[in-house]
Design a protein around this motif. Structure first.
Motif, mmCIF file in Angstrom:
data_model
loop_
_atom_site.group_PDB
_atom_site.id
_atom_site.type_symbol
_atom_site.label_atom_id
_atom_site.label_comp_id
_atom_site.label_asym_id
_atom_site.label_seq_id
_atom_site.Cartn_x
_atom_site.Cartn_y
_atom_site.Cartn_z
ATOM 1 N N TYR A 29 -48.263 80.382 -31.115
ATOM 2 C CA TYR A 29 -48.136 81.047 -29.827
ATOM 3 C C TYR A 29 -47.953 82.544 -30.049
ATOM 4 O O TYR A 29 -47.187 82.961 -30.929
ATOM 5 C CB TYR A 29 -46.934 80.503 -29.038
ATOM 6 C CG TYR A 29 -47.067 79.041 -28.666
ATOM 7 C CD1 TYR A 29 -47.668 78.656 -27.471
ATOM 8 C CD2 TYR A 29 -46.602 78.049 -29.523
ATOM 9 C CE1 TYR A 29 -47.796 77.318 -27.132
ATOM 10 C CE2 TYR A 29 -46.729 76.708 -29.206
ATOM 11 C CZ TYR A 29 -47.329 76.346 -28.006
ATOM 12 O OH TYR A 29 -47.463 75.015 -27.682
ATOM 13 N N ASP A 39 -44.526 69.943 -25.281
ATOM 14 C CA ASP A 39 -45.716 70.043 -24.435
ATOM 15 C C ASP A 39 -45.707 71.254 -23.513
ATOM 16 O O ASP A 39 -46.698 71.504 -22.818
ATOM 17 C CB ASP A 39 -45.937 68.759 -23.633
ATOM 18 C CG ASP A 39 -44.698 68.308 -22.887
ATOM 19 O OD1 ASP A 39 -43.793 69.135 -22.682
ATOM 20 O OD2 ASP A 39 -44.647 67.135 -22.499
ATOM 21 N N HIS A 40 -44.599 72.012 -23.478
ATOM 22 C CA HIS A 40 -44.561 73.242 -22.691
ATOM 23 C C HIS A 40 -43.778 74.306 -23.453
ATOM 24 O O HIS A 40 -42.727 74.024 -24.035
ATOM 25 C CB HIS A 40 -43.901 73.016 -21.322
ATOM 26 C CG HIS A 40 -44.729 72.178 -20.392
ATOM 27 N ND1 HIS A 40 -45.833 72.659 -19.728
ATOM 28 C CD2 HIS A 40 -44.611 70.871 -20.039
ATOM 29 C CE1 HIS A 40 -46.361 71.691 -18.993
ATOM 30 N NE2 HIS A 40 -45.641 70.597 -19.175
ATOM 31 N N TYR A 71 -42.550 78.504 -22.894
ATOM 32 C CA TYR A 71 -42.448 79.608 -21.941
ATOM 33 C C TYR A 71 -41.792 80.804 -22.597
ATOM 34 O O TYR A 71 -40.981 80.677 -23.521
ATOM 35 C CB TYR A 71 -41.609 79.195 -20.716
ATOM 36 C CG TYR A 71 -42.102 77.950 -20.021
ATOM 37 C CD1 TYR A 71 -43.011 78.039 -18.962
ATOM 38 C CD2 TYR A 71 -41.648 76.695 -20.410
ATOM 39 C CE1 TYR A 71 -43.451 76.884 -18.316
ATOM 40 C CE2 TYR A 71 -42.088 75.541 -19.771
ATOM 41 C CZ TYR A 71 -42.989 75.647 -18.733
ATOM 42 O OH TYR A 71 -43.435 74.514 -18.100
ATOM 43 N N SER A 89 -41.799 68.599 -17.035
ATOM 44 C CA SER A 89 -42.230 69.623 -16.086
ATOM 45 C C SER A 89 -41.192 70.726 -15.878
ATOM 46 O O SER A 89 -41.473 71.725 -15.225
ATOM 47 C CB SER A 89 -42.539 68.970 -14.733
ATOM 48 O OG SER A 89 -41.391 68.290 -14.239
ATOM 49 N N TYR A 99 -39.009 74.006 -16.246
ATOM 50 C CA TYR A 99 -39.148 75.290 -16.923
ATOM 51 C C TYR A 99 -38.134 76.271 -16.342
ATOM 52 O O TYR A 99 -37.787 76.194 -15.154
ATOM 53 C CB TYR A 99 -40.567 75.849 -16.770
ATOM 54 C CG TYR A 99 -40.954 76.189 -15.348
ATOM 55 C CD1 TYR A 99 -40.787 77.486 -14.854
ATOM 56 C CD2 TYR A 99 -41.495 75.228 -14.502
ATOM 57 C CE1 TYR A 99 -41.141 77.804 -13.557
ATOM 58 C CE2 TYR A 99 -41.846 75.545 -13.198
ATOM 59 C CZ TYR A 99 -41.665 76.837 -12.738
ATOM 60 O OH TYR A 99 -41.997 77.155 -11.450
ATOM 61 N N GLU A 116 -45.579 80.766 -18.737
ATOM 62 C CA GLU A 116 -45.969 79.710 -19.677
ATOM 63 C C GLU A 116 -46.931 80.273 -20.725
ATOM 64 O O GLU A 116 -47.849 81.037 -20.406
ATOM 65 C CB GLU A 116 -46.611 78.530 -18.946
ATOM 66 C CG GLU A 116 -46.935 77.382 -19.902
ATOM 67 C CD GLU A 116 -47.208 76.066 -19.209
ATOM 68 O OE1 GLU A 116 -47.301 75.035 -19.915
ATOM 69 O OE2 GLU A 116 -47.310 76.063 -17.956
ATOM 70 N N PHE A 169 -49.636 79.395 -23.953
ATOM 71 C CA PHE A 169 -50.559 78.368 -24.377
ATOM 72 C C PHE A 169 -50.957 78.609 -25.837
ATOM 73 O O PHE A 169 -50.960 79.753 -26.295
ATOM 74 C CB PHE A 169 -51.805 78.355 -23.478
ATOM 75 C CG PHE A 169 -51.476 78.055 -22.037
ATOM 76 C CD1 PHE A 169 -51.358 76.733 -21.620
ATOM 77 C CD2 PHE A 169 -51.268 79.073 -21.131
ATOM 78 C CE1 PHE A 169 -51.028 76.443 -20.293
ATOM 79 C CE2 PHE A 169 -50.955 78.803 -19.804
ATOM 80 C CZ PHE A 169 -50.831 77.477 -19.387
#
Length: 371
Positions: free
Chosen positions: A324, A339-340, A342, A355, A357, A363, A365
């Motif tokens: 990242y 999976d996430h 931020y 879900s 955050y 976010e 990617f």
């Protein structure tokens, strides 16, 4: 130095204090060399509150073919958990056969006649068995298990093996002479050991090649030149070992030397080898001139700044990871299990599942391959 905090939420892991917590923070630590005038030579990521130590090794015990090595240790506040990293090292195992007599290099010694660290060849699994006792000599380390490679892991390491083999054979083919490449090997492994009341994990990558040189029908030499490309380890109390595996994963994905450090070591090797060969030939050489040349190389490489790349082949093969890029241009690697991811306005990085955050974050990617 800007520090990036990684808060792992929605996952129960151990905090630096050893108390089960829903989150923990990590710090990026630049590895500054005391040998090369404080230059940054690598980086690591360890939990906040842990102490990070850097030891540096140069020629003897390191080989003239790769004369610099970093040894990083991160220690938890209570001293019960340690993380360790050893950068690339080069070794040689040699055998000389002459009219029925055999002379073999000593296992784990420094050969003054060649300026090489002699160590009998060990593939990655055997290197883990060897290094667990080097890194943790005060405990009796008994093998428990080995992490199996997936089908995709095997495919990737096979491709790297083919590339490595091709490169080695091309080098010796271009050199000509009576040297014959007998074989090459690339291997990776991750093994776990029982160490008294603790458990220890050691991960490593090894690459090497065997070359035979024939003088006549009765005399030939057989050399194995090989690298421990990287070694990572963690020791923790057995009761909490599995919880600390997440911390070990982050440490592995984010601890390595800079590109400049690798470039410096390669050029230092060439300079020292030329100097050594001139000394053996009886040619006049000015040591101060050589020292000045080594300093100049250091200034042109590690003295110019630091940039990083993951250990080629290693972390991508044995661990699933994503890269990242932060708004500052810095980068961090995290296991794909999250999976996430931020980033907050203050540079804080959050990684987790589901879900949820934190408010006021953007976010991130995964970096596209090739970027």
């Amino acid at each position: 130095m800007k520090k990036y905090i990684l808060l792992i939420f929605a996952a129960v892991i151990l905090s630096a204090s050893g108390v089960v917590s829903a989150q923990t923070g990590f710090q990026e630590v630049k590895l500054r060399s005391q040998v090369f005038n404080g230059a940054v030579v690598g980086k690591t990521v360890a939990p906040y509150g842990w102490q990070v130590y850097l030891n540096e090794f140069t020629l003897n015990p390191e080989s003239i073919t790769w004369p610099n090595m970093l040894y990083v240790t991160a220690v938890s506040p209570d001293g019960s958990v340690t993380l360790k990293y050893i950068s690339r090292r080069k070794f040689q195992q040699g055998n000389i056969y002459m009219y029925g007599f055999t002379s073999q290099s000593e296992d784990d010694s420094f050969d003054q006649s060649s300026m090489l660290h002699t160590l009998n060849y060990r593939n990655a699994g055997d290197s883990c068995d060897y290094m667990v006792n080097v890194l943790y000599p005060d405990t009796y380390n008994t093998f428990i298990s080995e992490t199996p490679l997936s089908v995709s892991d095997i495919a990737v390491i096979s491709q790297y093996q083919q590339l490595y083999d091709s490169n080695i054979r091309n080098v010796f083919s271009a050199a000509g002479g009576s040297m014959e490449v007998k074989g090459t090997e690339v291997s990776i492994a991750e093994r776990i050991y029982q160490s008294g009341n603790s458990q220890t994990i050691v991960s490593g990558m090894v690459s090497g090649f065997e070359v035979v040189t024939y003088t006549d029908a009765n005399t030939y030499t057989d050399y194995i030149n090989w690298d421990m490309d990287c070694i990572y380890a963690m020791q923790a109390p057995a009761a909490v070992f599995e919880e600390y595996r997440s911390i070990f994963d982050v440490f592995v994905l984010n601890t390595y030397t800079s590109r400049e450090y690798a470039a410096m070591t390669d050029r230092h090797s060439q300079e020292l080898y030329d100097y050594y060969m001139k000394l053996k030939a009886g040619e006049p050489v000015d040591p101060e001139q050589v020292s000045a040349s080594l300093d100049r190389i250091s200034g042109e490489t590690v003295g110019s700044g630091d940039s990083y790349s993951a250990i080629e082949g290693w972390s991508d093969v044995i661990r699933e990871e994503n890269d990242y890029r932060l708004s500052s241009g810095a980068q961090i690697k995290l296991p794909t299990a999250f999976d996430h991811v931020y980033e907050g306005d203050d540079g804080t990085v959050y990684a987790g599942f589901g879900s949820y955050y934190p408010e006021g974050t953007t976010e991130l990617f995964p970096t596209a391959v090739g970027d």
